[in-house]
Design a protein around this motif. Structure first.
Motif, PDB file in Angstrom:
ATOM      1  N   LYS A   1      19.266   7.788 -35.396  1.00 35.57           N
ATOM      2  CA  LYS A   1      19.914   6.444 -35.295  1.00 35.57           C
ATOM      3  C   LYS A   1      21.501   6.830 -35.243  1.00 35.57           C
ATOM      4  N   GLU A   2      22.139   7.420 -36.168  1.00 37.57           N
ATOM      5  CA  GLU A   2      23.530   7.832 -36.299  1.00 37.57           C
ATOM      6  C   GLU A   2      24.070   8.702 -35.214  1.00 37.57           C
TER       7      GLU A   2
ATOM      8  N   SER B   1      22.227   8.961 -32.193  1.00 36.57           N
ATOM      9  CA  SER B   1      22.264   8.303 -30.813  1.00 36.57           C
ATOM     10  C   SER B   1      23.680   7.277 -30.735  1.00 36.57           C
ATOM     11  N   GLN B   2      24.131   6.798 -32.019  1.00 36.14           N
ATOM     12  CA  GLN B   2      25.193   5.807 -31.901  1.00 36.14           C
ATOM     13  C   GLN B   2      26.543   6.742 -31.562  1.00 36.14           C
ATOM     14  N   ASN B   3      26.521   7.927 -31.990  1.00 34.19           N
ATOM     15  CA  ASN B   3      27.820   8.820 -31.671  1.00 34.19           C
ATOM     16  C   ASN B   3      27.554   9.293 -30.341  1.00 34.19           C
TER      17      ASN B   3
ATOM     18  N   LYS C   1      26.186   7.777 -27.727  1.00 31.17           N
ATOM     19  CA  LYS C   1      26.810   6.821 -27.011  1.00 31.17           C
ATOM     20  C   LYS C   1      28.039   6.501 -26.620  1.00 31.17           C
ATOM     21  N   LYS C   2      28.716   6.765 -27.710  1.00 27.98           N
ATOM     22  CA  LYS C   2      30.339   6.773 -27.742  1.00 27.98           C
ATOM     23  C   LYS C   2      30.955   7.595 -26.817  1.00 27.98           C
TER      24      LYS C   2
ATOM     25  N   GLN D   1      27.457   7.591 -22.009  1.00 25.65           N
ATOM     26  CA  GLN D   1      26.323   6.637 -21.678  1.00 25.65           C
ATOM     27  C   GLN D   1      25.252   7.162 -20.761  1.00 25.65           C
TER      28      GLN D   1
ATOM     29  N   HIS E   1      13.816   1.402 -28.969  1.00 22.92           N
ATOM     30  CA  HIS E   1      15.235   1.011 -28.681  1.00 22.92           C
ATOM     31  C   HIS E   1      16.080   0.841 -29.757  1.00 22.92           C
ATOM     32  N   GLU E   2      15.618   0.372 -30.889  1.00 17.52           N
ATOM     33  CA  GLU E   2      16.456   0.427 -32.179  1.00 17.52           C
ATOM     34  C   GLU E   2      17.078   1.503 -32.754  1.00 17.52           C
TER      35      GLU E   2
ATOM     36  N   GLY F   1      18.005   3.780 -30.660  1.00 16.42           N
ATOM     37  CA  GLY F   1      18.872   4.235 -29.523  1.00 16.42           C
ATOM     38  C   GLY F   1      18.468   5.881 -28.576  1.00 16.42           C
TER      39      GLY F   1
ATOM     40  N   GLN G   1      16.424   7.433 -25.656  1.00 17.42           N
ATOM     41  CA  GLN G   1      15.979   7.337 -24.041  1.00 17.42           C
ATOM     42  C   GLN G   1      14.821   7.813 -23.955  1.00 17.42           C
TER      43      GLN G   1
END
Ligand code: PLP
Length: 382
Positions: free
Chosen positions: A163-164, A166-168, A170-171, A174, A194-195, A197, A199
């Motif tokens: 999750k971390e 994917s969050q990074n 995304k920044k 995209q 999806h949670e 993050g 694809q």
């Protein structure tokens, strides 16, 4: 020795099929055996079972039904997502970022992409088997097509911070695809795609008490990639080939049962693994891989100092206990584990590891029983 006396601790390689999965397979083959793409009543029955299974599976993973495609297993899903974006890619500078500890299905696909002339970055891990987020981020740029990092390793059980990551990602970008091979994680973890993050994801039926030769490719509806198999128009024209409806129904039944009992089952698995590791640690010169980091409940990779793993594995087999040296593919080839190599395990210890993996069929007391068999075998070798 009776079949049931054999102590099976190789669930990470394959689980036995759950009774409900067997029943679902038999029922579908007998009542809805027709081709699900046909135009008559028996085909409609098969199609209904297929779509009901898809709905249930999608719901379990927090995905939309159209984001789920059935494949022949985890290997096909990994190959599909890693290779296809590089076929006829107009950008000859397109890049792939993955890790050095992935399953062979991802590594082999990545090496194939590399052989086409594309740049592939294989990220290492620390000595505990964890990949640093910044090491991934440092390799990502505007040419990165895909990042592929497994959720948990099949040899060690060590979990990555998906999750971390994917969050990074995304920044930064995209549009890139973040793929995760969750084949092993799904055995003892509840996952929402999806949670997390991600694809895309690869899943395999035979790691959760379902059948072999059936798997799932999750592909977020935001992402379009070319088909891997061409031919008929099955699976929304994404994957050609007659769908293994009985296998899918069986996988769905296995997943449903696993979901219902996951909390209790994981508690049992963890207790047996803890008992097992405690006895081994109290009596032998060993290290448990990934002990100090997040690790899947069902995997215990142990380094036995001064013991050759192949010899110990054979001794355990003779005593009625089945384990493996790591990945089933790697143990067949007798090569040192690429995962342990990436973790900097020294050459003299790399062939001293065995993987013990618990699962839904593990019984109360198996941990202690297994540890005692290991102690007897190791002492017999000294
Ligand atoms: N990925 C991981 C992490 C695995 O453990 C496995 C199976 O060992 C696979 C992929 C391959 O899955 P399948 O056997 O369904 O092709």
């Amino acid at each position: 020795m009776k079949k049931n006396d054999y102590l099976y601790l190789d669930h990470a390689a394959s689980t036995p099929m759950r009774e409900v999965a067997f029943e679902a397979y038999k029922r579908t083959e007998s009542e809805a055996f027709a081709n699900s793409a046909g135009g008559h009543e028996l085909s409609r029955r098969a199609k209904n079972i297929l779509e009901e299974s898809r709905d249930k599976i999608a719901n379990h993973f927090g995905a939309a039904p159209k984001e789920i495609t059935f494949t022949s297993g985890g290997t096909e899903a990994d190959n599909w997502i890693i290779k296809m974006p590089f076929i006829n890619n107009q950008n000859k500078n397109a890049e792939l970022v993955t890790s050095a500890i992935e399953h062979e299905a991802v590594l082999g696909s990545a090496e194939w992409v590399e052989s086409l002339g594309y740049k592939v970055h294989f990220i290492g891990c620390d000595n505990a088997g964890v990949i640093k987020i910044e090491d991934i981020i440092n390799q990502v740029n505007s040419n990165t097509e895909i990042v592929s990092i497994m959720m948990a390793n099949n040899e060690t059980g060590v979990i990555q911070p998906i999750k971390e990551i994917s969050q990074n990602l995304k920044k930064i970008d995209q549009n890139l695809i973040f793929h995760s091979d969750v084949v092993q994680a799904v055995a003892t973890t509840k996952i929402d795609f999806h949670e997390l993050g991600i694809q895309s994801a690869a899943i395999s039926g035979h790691k959760i008490g379902g059948p072999k030769g059936v798997g799932i490719m999750f592909l977020s509806s935001e992402v379009k990639i070319p088909s891997f198999l061409h031919g008929g128009k099955q699976e929304l024209e994404r994957r050609a080939g007659t769908v293994n409806v009985s296998g899918v129904a069986s996988l769905s039944a296995a997943l449903e049962e696993q979901q219902t009992h996951m909390e209790l089952q994981n508690k049992k698995i963890l207790k047996e693994r803890e008992d097992f590791e405690q006895i081994i640690k109290n009596n032998l010169d060993v290290s448990v891989v990934g002990e100090v980091v997040d690790r899947l409940d069902h995997i215990s990779n142990i380094q036995f100092k001064g013991i050759h793993s192949e010899t110990l594995m054979v001794a355990l087999d003779l005593q009625g206990m089945g384990v493996s040296r790591g990945s089933a593919c790697a143990s067949g080839a007798q090569k040192p584990s690429h995962v342990l190599q990436a973790m900097n395990v020294s050459d003299d210890l790399i062939n001293s590891h065995l993987r013990f993996s618990f699962g839904w069929s593990t019984q109360k007391g198996d941990g202690t029983k297994a540890a005692n068999i290991v102690l007897t075998s190791v002492r017999g070798m000294q």
